[in-house]
Design an enzyme around this catalytic site. Structure first.
Site, PDB file in Angstrom:
ATOM      1  N   CYS A 197     -16.630  65.077  57.392  1.00  9.99           N
ATOM      2  CA  CYS A 197     -17.202  64.608  58.684  1.00  9.99           C
ATOM      3  C   CYS A 197     -18.685  65.008  58.387  1.00  9.99           C
ATOM      4  O   CYS A 197     -19.201  66.038  57.611  1.00  9.99           O
ATOM      5  CB  CYS A 197     -16.618  65.375  59.809  1.00  9.99           C
ATOM      6  SG  CYS A 197     -14.760  64.734  59.710  1.00  9.99           S
ATOM      7  N   ARG A 247     -21.192  60.167  55.778  1.00 10.04           N
ATOM      8  CA  ARG A 247     -20.164  61.216  55.630  1.00 10.04           C
ATOM      9  C   ARG A 247     -18.951  60.768  56.525  1.00 10.04           C
ATOM     10  O   ARG A 247     -17.984  61.506  55.815  1.00 10.04           O
ATOM     11  CB  ARG A 247     -20.452  62.761  55.737  1.00 10.04           C
ATOM     12  CG  ARG A 247     -21.651  63.266  54.814  1.00 10.04           C
ATOM     13  CD  ARG A 247     -22.256  64.532  55.582  1.00 10.04           C
ATOM     14  NE  ARG A 247     -21.169  65.495  55.583  1.00 10.04           N
ATOM     15  CZ  ARG A 247     -20.927  66.732  54.731  1.00 10.04           C
ATOM     16  NH1 ARG A 247     -21.955  66.448  53.691  1.00 10.04           N
ATOM     17  NH2 ARG A 247     -20.035  67.174  54.591  1.00 10.04           N
ATOM     18  N   TRP A 282     -14.768  61.453  60.064  1.00  5.57           N
ATOM     19  CA  TRP A 282     -13.821  60.493  59.410  1.00  5.57           C
ATOM     20  C   TRP A 282     -12.589  61.142  59.445  1.00  5.57           C
ATOM     21  O   TRP A 282     -12.211  62.189  59.233  1.00  5.57           O
ATOM     22  CB  TRP A 282     -14.325  60.705  57.847  1.00  5.57           C
ATOM     23  CG  TRP A 282     -13.551  60.064  56.786  1.00  5.57           C
ATOM     24  CD1 TRP A 282     -13.598  58.567  56.607  1.00  5.57           C
ATOM     25  CD2 TRP A 282     -12.548  60.279  55.917  1.00  5.57           C
ATOM     26  NE1 TRP A 282     -12.401  58.323  55.610  1.00  5.57           N
ATOM     27  CE2 TRP A 282     -12.024  59.097  55.055  1.00  5.57           C
ATOM     28  CE3 TRP A 282     -11.831  61.606  55.469  1.00  5.57           C
ATOM     29  CZ2 TRP A 282     -10.971  59.315  54.341  1.00  5.57           C
ATOM     30  CZ3 TRP A 282     -11.086  61.564  54.430  1.00  5.57           C
ATOM     31  CH2 TRP A 282     -10.591  60.507  53.818  1.00  5.57           C
ATOM     32  N   ASN A 292     -15.152  70.099  60.197  1.00  3.90           N
ATOM     33  CA  ASN A 292     -14.906  69.331  59.370  1.00  3.90           C
ATOM     34  C   ASN A 292     -13.924  70.125  58.524  1.00  3.90           C
ATOM     35  O   ASN A 292     -14.175  71.401  58.239  1.00  3.90           O
ATOM     36  CB  ASN A 292     -16.213  69.207  58.544  1.00  3.90           C
ATOM     37  CG  ASN A 292     -16.188  68.422  57.271  1.00  3.90           C
ATOM     38  OD1 ASN A 292     -15.207  67.582  57.121  1.00  3.90           O
ATOM     39  ND2 ASN A 292     -17.023  68.600  56.167  1.00  3.90           N
ATOM     40  N   GLY A 293     -13.005  69.600  58.087  1.00  2.43           N
ATOM     41  CA  GLY A 293     -11.829  70.121  57.132  1.00  2.43           C
ATOM     42  C   GLY A 293     -10.470  69.703  57.832  1.00  2.43           C
ATOM     43  O   GLY A 293     -10.186  68.918  58.786  1.00  2.43           O
ATOM     44  N   GLU A 327     -15.243  51.918  36.034  1.00  2.00           N
ATOM     45  CA  GLU A 327     -16.383  51.950  36.977  1.00  2.00           C
ATOM     46  C   GLU A 327     -16.736  50.670  37.506  1.00  2.00           C
ATOM     47  O   GLU A 327     -16.885  50.655  38.758  1.00  2.00           O
ATOM     48  CB  GLU A 327     -17.454  52.883  36.248  1.00  2.00           C
ATOM     49  CG  GLU A 327     -18.729  53.274  37.359  1.00  2.00           C
ATOM     50  CD  GLU A 327     -18.233  53.793  38.547  1.00  2.00           C
ATOM     51  OE1 GLU A 327     -17.147  54.377  38.594  1.00  2.00           O
ATOM     52  OE2 GLU A 327     -19.035  53.803  39.284  1.00  2.00           O
ATOM     53  N   LYS A 380     -16.415  50.099  41.513  1.00  2.00           N
ATOM     54  CA  LYS A 380     -17.703  49.649  42.440  1.00  2.00           C
ATOM     55  C   LYS A 380     -17.422  48.471  43.039  1.00  2.00           C
ATOM     56  O   LYS A 380     -17.772  48.351  44.268  1.00  2.00           O
ATOM     57  CB  LYS A 380     -18.903  49.383  41.724  1.00  2.00           C
ATOM     58  CG  LYS A 380     -19.661  50.620  40.924  1.00  2.00           C
ATOM     59  CD  LYS A 380     -20.306  51.365  41.886  1.00  2.00           C
ATOM     60  CE  LYS A 380     -19.683  52.597  42.618  1.00  2.00           C
ATOM     61  NZ  LYS A 380     -18.742  53.627  42.006  1.00  2.00           N
ATOM     62  N   GLU A 409     -14.673  48.775  46.232  1.00  3.01           N
ATOM     63  CA  GLU A 409     -14.872  49.769  47.326  1.00  3.01           C
ATOM     64  C   GLU A 409     -15.896  49.361  48.050  1.00  3.01           C
ATOM     65  O   GLU A 409     -16.195  49.794  49.291  1.00  3.01           O
ATOM     66  CB  GLU A 409     -15.204  51.294  46.707  1.00  3.01           C
ATOM     67  CG  GLU A 409     -16.663  51.436  45.841  1.00  3.01           C
ATOM     68  CD  GLU A 409     -16.865  52.934  45.480  1.00  3.01           C
ATOM     69  OE1 GLU A 409     -16.214  53.985  46.421  1.00  3.01           O
ATOM     70  OE2 GLU A 409     -17.441  53.359  44.376  1.00  3.01           O
ATOM     71  N   HIS A 453      -1.024  43.105  26.831  1.00  4.01           N
ATOM     72  CA  HIS A 453       0.226  43.580  27.369  1.00  4.01           C
ATOM     73  C   HIS A 453       0.431  43.385  28.911  1.00  4.01           C
ATOM     74  O   HIS A 453       1.089  44.396  29.394  1.00  4.01           O
ATOM     75  CB  HIS A 453       0.237  45.251  26.700  1.00  4.01           C
ATOM     76  CG  HIS A 453      -0.087  45.335  25.319  1.00  4.01           C
ATOM     77  ND1 HIS A 453       0.970  45.033  24.392  1.00  4.01           N
ATOM     78  CD2 HIS A 453      -1.344  45.547  24.759  1.00  4.01           C
ATOM     79  CE1 HIS A 453       0.268  45.132  23.268  1.00  4.01           C
ATOM     80  NE2 HIS A 453      -1.044  45.492  23.403  1.00  4.01           N
ATOM     81  N   LYS A 471     -18.369  59.730  51.788  1.00  2.00           N
ATOM     82  CA  LYS A 471     -19.208  60.011  50.667  1.00  2.00           C
ATOM     83  C   LYS A 471     -18.528  61.203  49.651  1.00  2.00           C
ATOM     84  O   LYS A 471     -18.632  61.263  48.599  1.00  2.00           O
ATOM     85  CB  LYS A 471     -20.625  60.471  51.102  1.00  2.00           C
ATOM     86  CG  LYS A 471     -21.451  60.939  49.924  1.00  2.00           C
ATOM     87  CD  LYS A 471     -21.677  59.676  48.954  1.00  2.00           C
ATOM     88  CE  LYS A 471     -22.376  60.001  47.708  1.00  2.00           C
ATOM     89  NZ  LYS A 471     -22.203  58.935  46.697  1.00  2.00           N
TER      90      LYS A 471
HETATM   91  C1  AGP Z   1     -17.308  56.774  43.860  1.00  2.00           C
HETATM   92  O1  AGP Z   1     -18.026  55.561  43.923  1.00  2.00           O
HETATM   93  C2  AGP Z   1     -16.648  56.972  45.092  1.00  2.00           C
HETATM   94  N1  AGP Z   1     -17.436  57.207  46.294  1.00  2.00           N
HETATM   95  C3  AGP Z   1     -15.796  58.059  45.066  1.00  2.00           C
HETATM   96  O2  AGP Z   1     -14.622  57.844  43.810  1.00  2.00           O
HETATM   97  C4  AGP Z   1     -16.373  59.320  44.397  1.00  2.00           C
HETATM   98  O3  AGP Z   1     -16.745  59.298  43.305  1.00  2.00           O
HETATM   99  C5  AGP Z   1     -15.221  60.813  44.255  1.00  2.00           C
HETATM  100  O4  AGP Z   1     -14.758  60.813  45.859  1.00  2.00           O
HETATM  101  C6  AGP Z   1     -15.890  61.710  43.805  1.00  2.00           C
HETATM  102  O5  AGP Z   1     -16.790  62.383  44.387  1.00  2.00           O
HETATM  103  P1  AGP Z   1     -17.458  63.671  43.569  1.00  2.00           P
HETATM  104  O6  AGP Z   1     -18.298  63.319  42.490  1.00  2.00           O
HETATM  105  O7  AGP Z   1     -18.520  64.042  44.867  1.00  2.00           O
HETATM  106  O8  AGP Z   1     -16.729  64.762  43.644  1.00  2.00           O
END
Ligand code: AGP
Length: 612
Positions: free
Chosen positions: A2, A27, A76, A102-103, A485, A489, A492, A508, A607
């Site tokens: 958050c 966030r 969040w 936050n937590g 990756e 992208k 997400e 396979h 984030k």
């Molecule tokens: C990446 O596009 C994602 N938003 C997510 O997988 C991110 O890489 C992951 O949460 C790790 O975050 P960090 O690198 O801040 O630890």
């Protein structure tokens, strides 16, 4: 995770805290709220489900909100649906104390039952509300807000970054942290708290990084830091080394696109000052106290989550190829529970853009318990992971606001490349080979720019595939992690299901998925497995799959096999991931925009995931 902002000082609090949580909306963004103590020393709470702009528009323009002390939160959701009732701030029974958090409070049910037995009545389903009632309980005994917060937090199991205000102490702002980041901003006649520097850098660059189990009491002209055990702490003021322009979109529609286009610069910044041409090697600050131990390293674990885990996989190829050291890559969430074998000559590398990811932090702590040397590769200066590792390297990518990580990924790979070069030259890598690696690395920013110049062409391809329901990404060797990756992208930010696979693995099972509705993206630079990739492309073509290739200009062999090609400049195999990922970032971006998705704030994501 958050977003939290607090203000106390000579200016109007409301516009500052609203602007602050807008900068933190990446966030967490399912609900938000504010609390101020107005000039009549009333505690005013206002919160809303949905975006911060909805909150801002719903705040009445009246004197009730005139205040010099306020806190704000963008959420969040972890416990309780994202509703107005569950939005922060949360208050005590008397409506005197407001808390944002936050937590995760792991023992909140036990605490809630105990408080309910003392006739505290709860309004929400959140764990956070427990804090407001705990602080109320202790305030009735201590009549001191800072003390009451410390006493309350001693009873909490779990993580917190909190700010607290009370109408009974309208000249104080209290904050505390354990496991969730909190930064104090020191101004002139005003002070700030935020969960991230982006919310306060426009006001001050003088900051204090609170450490775990520390609380701070802020007044407009002073601050006092204490541990939960009541010990006063002296903490030096640091200076943020970037400015607000880093966190503005400028002429770009989304932060993600801005950050994709920043990569020629961010990659150059990742290796700036870290190349030692005269010795054909690299140097990474902070490593020197451990340089002797690095000579004896016989095993490396690289631990991370998400995109950082994909960078870790590239790191595995780099370190084994260049430094000839065995490497194992593990998800952070798996590492901490699998009882890993750690020896005195094991190096654990943790990679995290935010430096706050809970799983990665927990894995780091487990590695240290087992006696490993732990190196961090992070982006956020002063972040928890950066501070808890034995040594590390910042990737210097600048603030990454888009939830989908882009420039951090290529900068993480750059730092891993430098580290592999350093370890390699400490072992068997020759000066001439070291020189070749350095020479090629220096050409990468320009080669990335050449790919970015193909943005419009990539957008046209995206227009043809924006309505697909699935996609397959295939790569080999260094580019297998890039396949993962690229798939991440796409899924997400556009919500299209996508999978990454080693290209040969397609036979396979996944080949059963191939038909004319399934686009297959092949990452196919002309390297030592190029012929194998061409065979895999033939296999897909034979089943009417639509093929998009990321490839070099070759002798014409690949053109006749695929439906679309996105050309990339040539480089050495170990640096191809930095180039091959760029078209995939742009493709995902354009597909998401064409589908009307919120690229910077994809649904359900945040984030940095500071909860387990
Ligand atoms: C990446 O596009 C994602 N938003 C997510 O997988 C991110 O890489 C992951 O949460 C790790 O975050 P960090 O690198 O801040 O630890």
């Amino acid at each position: 995770m958050c977003g939290i902002v607090g203000y106390i000082g000579k200016k109007q609090a409301l516009p500052i805290i609203i602007e602050g949580i807008k900068r933190l909306e990446y966030r967490g963004y399912d609900s938000s709220g504010i609390a101020v103590i107005n000039n009549d020393t009333e505690l005013i709470i206002h919160k809303r489900e949905g975006k911060i702009i909805d909150l801002e528009r719903s705040i009445p323009n009246d004197k009730n909100f005139i205040s010099h002390l306020g806190i704000a939160h963008t959420r969040w959701a972890t416990h309780g649906q994202p509703t107005t009732t569950n939005a922060h701030p949360h208050t005590d029974c008397s409506g005197s104390i407001a808390v944002v958090h936050n937590g995760i409070i792991e023992n909140y049910q036990v605490l809630r039952k105990s408080l309910e037995k003392r006739n505290h009545s709860f309004k929400s389903d959140t764990d956070t509300e427990v804090l407001a009632h705990l602080i109320e309980h202790f305030y009735q005994k201590t009549k001191n807000l800072h003390t009451s917060v410390r006493y309350s937090l001693r009873m909490v199991k779990g993580t917190f970054g909190i700010t607290v205000i009370s109408k009974d102490e309208p000249d104080k702002l209290i904050a505390a942290r354990r496991g969730s980041p909190l930064i104090v901003g020191i101004g002139e006649g005003e002070n700030f708290v935020a969960s991230d520097a982006t919310a306060l850098v426009v006001h001050t660059k003088n900051v204090i990084y609170l450490q775990d189990n520390e609380t701070v009491e802020l007044t407009p002209n002073d601050f006092t830091i204490k541990t939960l055990a009541d010990n006063e702490v002296e903490r030096e003021i640091s200076e943020i080394d970037w400015d607000i322009s880093m966190v503005d979109k400028g002429e770009f529609d989304y932060f993600m696109l801005k950050e994709i286009f920043e990569q020629p610069t961010s990659i150059a910044n990742a290796f700036r000052g870290r190349i030692m041409e005269q010795f054909n090697t690299s140097r990474l600050g902070g490593i020197n106290p451990y340089i002797d131990k690095l000579k004896d390293i016989k095993q490396i674990y690289i631990i991370a989550c998400g995109t950082s885990w994909h960078a870790a996989l590239v790191g595995e190829y780099l370190l084994e190829d260049i430094a000839k050291i065995p490497v194992e890559v593990e998800y952070a969430s798996e590492f901490r529970y699998r009882n890993p074998i750690i020896n005195p000559d094991t190096l654990v590398i943790v990679i995290s853009q935010s430096g706050e990811t809970a799983d990665t932090l927990a894995a780091l702590r487990e590695a240290k318990v087992r006696g490993a040397i732990v190196m961090g590769i992070t982006n956020v200066i002063g972040s928890t992971i950066a501070r808890e590792t034995d040594f590390g390297s910042y990737i210097h990518a600048g603030a990454e606001i888009g939830v989908a990580s882009t420039k951090a990924f290529t900068s993480q790979i750059t730092v891993l490349f430098l580290f592999a070069l350093l370890l390699g030259r400490m072992r068997n890598l020759s000066p001439s080979d070291g020189a070749k690696y350095i020479h090629e690395l220096k050409t990468i920013p320009e080669k990335v720019q050449q790919i970015l110049d193909c943005n419009e062409e990539i957008k046209r391809i995206a227009e043809q595939y924006k309505d697909v329901r699935n996609a397959l990404y295939l790569g080999r060797g260094y580019n297998f992690p890039v396949a993962l990756e690229g798939a991440l992208k796409l899924k997400e930010i556009s919500y299209i299901h996508a999978e990454g696979y080693p290209a040969a693995e397609m036979k396979h099972g996944p080949i059963a998925l191939i038909d004319e509705d399934m686009p297959v993206l092949f990452i196919a630079p002309e390297d030592f497995v190029y012929d194998k990739i061409l065979s895999n492309i033939e296999e897909v073509k034979a089943r009417k799959g639509k093929i998009i290739a990321i490839a070099n200009r070759d002798s014409g062999r690949i053109e006749k096999l695929v439906d679309h090609i996105i050309y990339i400049p040539r480089t050495i195999p170990s640096l191809t991931p930095i180039l091959t990922v760029i078209p995939l970032q742009l493709l995902a971006y354009h597909v998401a925009v064409l589908r009307g998705c919120n690229v910077d704030q994809p649904r359900n994501l945040a984030k940095s995931v500071t909860v387990e």
